[in-house]
Design an enzyme around this catalytic site. Structure first.
Site, mmCIF file in Angstrom:
data_model
loop_
_atom_site.group_PDB
_atom_site.id
_atom_site.type_symbol
_atom_site.label_atom_id
_atom_site.label_comp_id
_atom_site.label_asym_id
_atom_site.label_seq_id
_atom_site.Cartn_x
_atom_site.Cartn_y
_atom_site.Cartn_z
ATOM 1 N N THR A 122 -2.912 -5.690 -5.091
ATOM 2 C CA THR A 122 -3.897 -6.637 -4.570
ATOM 3 C C THR A 122 -5.082 -6.659 -5.516
ATOM 4 O OG1 THR A 122 -3.177 -6.084 -2.346
ATOM 5 C CG2 THR A 122 -5.309 -7.174 -2.555
ATOM 6 N N GLU A 151 1.927 -8.640 -2.359
ATOM 7 C CA GLU A 151 2.875 -8.108 -1.372
ATOM 8 C C GLU A 151 2.229 -8.208 0.013
ATOM 9 O OE1 GLU A 151 0.252 -4.737 -0.834
ATOM 10 O OE2 GLU A 151 1.997 -5.224 0.378
ATOM 11 N N ARG A 154 3.785 -4.061 5.447
ATOM 12 C CA ARG A 154 3.074 -3.208 6.400
ATOM 13 C C ARG A 154 3.651 -1.799 6.333
ATOM 14 N NH1 ARG A 154 4.780 -5.809 11.651
ATOM 15 N NH2 ARG A 154 6.459 -6.423 10.260
ATOM 16 N N PHE A 252 -0.936 -8.970 16.689
ATOM 17 C CA PHE A 252 -2.256 -8.506 16.214
ATOM 18 C C PHE A 252 -3.353 -8.813 17.216
ATOM 19 C CE2 PHE A 252 -1.983 -6.727 11.875
ATOM 20 C CZ PHE A 252 -0.609 -6.640 11.849
ATOM 21 N N LEU A 253 -2.986 -8.703 18.495
ATOM 22 C CA LEU A 253 -3.962 -8.844 19.582
ATOM 23 C C LEU A 253 -3.961 -7.597 20.454
ATOM 24 C CD1 LEU A 253 -3.523 -12.584 20.704
ATOM 25 C CD2 LEU A 253 -5.510 -11.570 19.540
ATOM 26 N N GLY A 260 -7.772 0.669 10.406
ATOM 27 C CA GLY A 260 -7.898 1.595 9.270
ATOM 28 C C GLY A 260 -6.820 1.272 8.251
ATOM 29 N N CYS A 263 -5.408 -0.842 3.429
ATOM 30 C CA CYS A 263 -5.525 -2.258 3.052
ATOM 31 C C CYS A 263 -6.646 -3.018 3.756
ATOM 32 C CB CYS A 263 -4.190 -2.945 3.295
ATOM 33 S SG CYS A 263 -2.904 -2.260 2.256
HETATM 34 C C1 UDX Z 1 -1.568 -4.579 6.467
HETATM 35 C C2 UDX Z 1 -0.963 -5.977 6.567
HETATM 36 O O1 UDX Z 1 -0.370 -6.141 7.860
HETATM 37 C C3 UDX Z 1 0.099 -6.167 5.491
HETATM 38 O O2 UDX Z 1 0.611 -7.489 5.559
HETATM 39 C C4 UDX Z 1 -0.553 -5.914 4.131
HETATM 40 O O3 UDX Z 1 0.395 -6.069 3.096
HETATM 41 C C5 UDX Z 1 -1.135 -4.522 4.087
HETATM 42 O O4 UDX Z 1 -2.100 -4.358 5.140
HETATM 43 P P1 UDX Z 1 -0.937 -2.129 7.163
HETATM 44 O O5 UDX Z 1 -2.299 -1.800 6.655
HETATM 45 O O6 UDX Z 1 0.212 -1.285 6.794
HETATM 46 O O7 UDX Z 1 -0.554 -3.660 6.734
HETATM 47 O O8 UDX Z 1 -1.015 -2.057 8.754
HETATM 48 P P2 UDX Z 1 -1.071 -3.101 9.944
HETATM 49 O O9 UDX Z 1 0.133 -2.931 10.768
HETATM 50 O O10 UDX Z 1 -1.432 -4.442 9.481
HETATM 51 O O11 UDX Z 1 -2.337 -2.517 10.802
HETATM 52 C C6 UDX Z 1 -3.599 -2.506 10.161
HETATM 53 C C7 UDX Z 1 -4.608 -1.885 11.120
HETATM 54 O O12 UDX Z 1 -4.830 -2.769 12.217
HETATM 55 C C8 UDX Z 1 -4.147 -0.548 11.708
HETATM 56 O O13 UDX Z 1 -5.266 0.318 11.786
HETATM 57 C C9 UDX Z 1 -3.691 -0.922 13.109
HETATM 58 O O14 UDX Z 1 -3.851 0.140 14.037
HETATM 59 C C10 UDX Z 1 -4.642 -2.069 13.443
HETATM 60 N N1 UDX Z 1 -4.075 -2.998 14.418
HETATM 61 C C11 UDX Z 1 -3.021 -3.785 14.064
HETATM 62 C C12 UDX Z 1 -4.649 -3.070 15.673
HETATM 63 O O15 UDX Z 1 -5.592 -2.346 15.988
HETATM 64 N N2 UDX Z 1 -4.152 -3.961 16.573
HETATM 65 C C13 UDX Z 1 -3.088 -4.771 16.270
HETATM 66 O O16 UDX Z 1 -2.678 -5.552 17.144
HETATM 67 C C14 UDX Z 1 -2.505 -4.676 14.990
#
Ligand code: UDX
Length: 437
Positions: A122, A151, A154, A252-253, A260, A263
């Protein structure tokens, strides 16, 4: 086809192993000797479901190799992917591109014939252009094109996200480069519109925009959760109902203690800086960063309040340390400030996480008790705080909690447990955006 993947970290390893599974010859270049040794011995230094097996398969078929000889890897490669780290630069929040530029310089010295240089990491808008000028400066007249191929992996589902992507974004204008990358991704082209070809700056911004939007969506539901607590509404029902609108969508709700990982925090901060410097500041993403930072800092106060306002002498079990389930990644995990504050305030804090114990050990304060199992953490505890929603925690039964715990306080930062059931078992249940009646 043959590619070089510069960087055997999370992105490089997953991407390299997946390309190898397509039959592409992949040479991963890893400069860290201990990491390289682990990879050569088939030991994967990160926890990612299915990755050990996929790497072993690629190596066994002779499609995947690991080395530190960049020249050997680049020679004859159709494409060279730069997948090195772009951490947040200390002090100003920008992405640290020193590893990217160093890789570009090294690659520029090893080019032999037409090569596509692809940024997989990124990187801020404009980095691709700078890489192109670095290469021409080091090797004038080099027959290369630079492309951006961000990319969207997740952690915990990276292989699936690579193999079944919503889209593949390829940022380059050169027909030759588009042809090379189109061939590389052809095994995925199940749908004609799967691969999006854009300009290089557009592709670079798509990555930041995607992550910042997702982080904003999570932050929005977190704020709605706080409002629900004040007005006696149920955030799970709010999330479900708004998610039924196809324009919003249900994912994502899930409210929680704040996002954290490696990314969201990094990419939102980088986008804020990029936008400010470009003269088009994003007040929205600035607010997302500020709100999320404040939320993570406020979680320990929430726990302390649930424990009666003073945790000194109390035993508190923390279930979940990693920033999300199905990973061992502790980067920017909400558990870190929570444990630190509870220990500082005199509580006996026992922590357990199925994958995060070793990565967490250097990050948590002296005095933290690392329990071998969740039961050991809960045994005699006055309070339970669920921070990470690992599946194994979802199956904990309230009557088992009654037997194991001394106290009755449950702080559920991921709404894993059912409030009514916990209440019926005599627990003082504290969820996120839900009121246990
Ligand atoms: C993210 C993006 O989803 C991915 O597309 C990108 O390439 C990299 O960053 P990642 O960081 O692995 O992936 O985790 P993700 O599943 O997106 O969750 C990110 C953060 O959001 C986590 O701390 C998670 O606990 C939080 N989260 C996610 C929530 O609190 N609620 C949700 O509904 C979804």
């Amino acid at each position: 086809m043959k590619i070089a993947m510069i960087g055997g970290g999370y992105v490089g390893l997953v991407s390299g192993a997946c390309f190898a599974a397509f039959g592409t010859e992949v040479a991963v270049v890893e400069s860290d000797p201990s990491r390289l040794q682990a990879l050569r011995q088939g030991r994967i230094p990160i926890y990612e479901p299915g990755l050990t097996e996929l790497v072993a398969e690629g190596v066994a078929k002779g499609h995947l190799s690991f080395g530190d000889d960049l020249r050997a890897a680049v020679t004859g490669a159709d494409a060279v992917f730069i997948a090195v780290g772009t951490p947040t630069r200390r002090g100003d929040g920008h992405a640290d591109l020193s590893y990217v530029y160093a890789a570009a310089e090294q690659v520029a010295k090893c080019l032999s014939g037409y090569t596509v240089i692809v940024t997989k990491s990124t990187v801020p808008v404009g980095t691709g252009r700078r890489i192109a000028s670095i290469i021409q400066h080091v090797t004038p007249g080099a027959d290369v094109d630079v492309a951006s191929n961000p990319e969207f992996l997740r952690e915990g589902s990276a292989i699936r996200d690579f193999m079944q992507p919503d889209r593949v974004v390829i940022g380059c204008t050169s027909p030759r480069a588009r042809s090379v990358l189109g061939q590389l991704y052809s095994p995925l082209a199940s749908r004609p519109d799967l691969v999006l070809y854009t300009g290089i700056e557009t592709a670079e911004l798509i990555k930041y925009a995607a992550n910042s939007f997702l982080a904003m969506k999570v932050t929005f539901i977190n704020e709605m959760a706080d409002l629900c607590e004040k007005v006696g509404a149920n955030v799970k029902e709010v999330a479900h109902a708004i998610g039924l609108d196809a324009r919003i969508g249900p994912r994502f709700l899930q409210p929680g203690p704040g996002f954290g990982g490696s990314c969201f925090p990094k990419d939102t901060l980088a986008l804020v800086r990029i936008a400010q410097e470009a003269g088009a500041p994003s007040r929205l993403v600035e607010a997302v960063v500020a709100v999320n930072d404040a939320r993570k800092a406020s979680m320990s106060a929430r726990v302390i309040a649930a424990c009666g306002g003073n945790v000194r002498g109390q035993t508190i079990a923390i279930l979940g340390l990693t920033f999300k389930p199905d990973t061992d990644d502790m980067r920017d995990s909400p558990s870190i400030p929570i444990v630190a504050r509870l220990v500082e305030d005199g509580a006996t804090v026992r922590v357990f996480d199925p994958q995060g114990m070793e990565p967490a050990r250097p990050l948590l304060p002296n005095g933290t008790v690392f329990a071998p199992t969740s039961e050991a953490a809960l045994d005699g505890a006055d309070a339970l705080v669920l921070v990470t929603e690992w599946d194994m925690f979802r199956s904990i039964q309230p009557d088992a909690l009654q037997t194991m715990m001394r106290g009755k306080v449950v702080v559920d930062l991921r709404n894993v447990f059912d409030p009514a059931t916990m209440l019926a078992h005599g627990f003082a249940y504290h969820g996120i955006g839900v009121t246990a009646r």
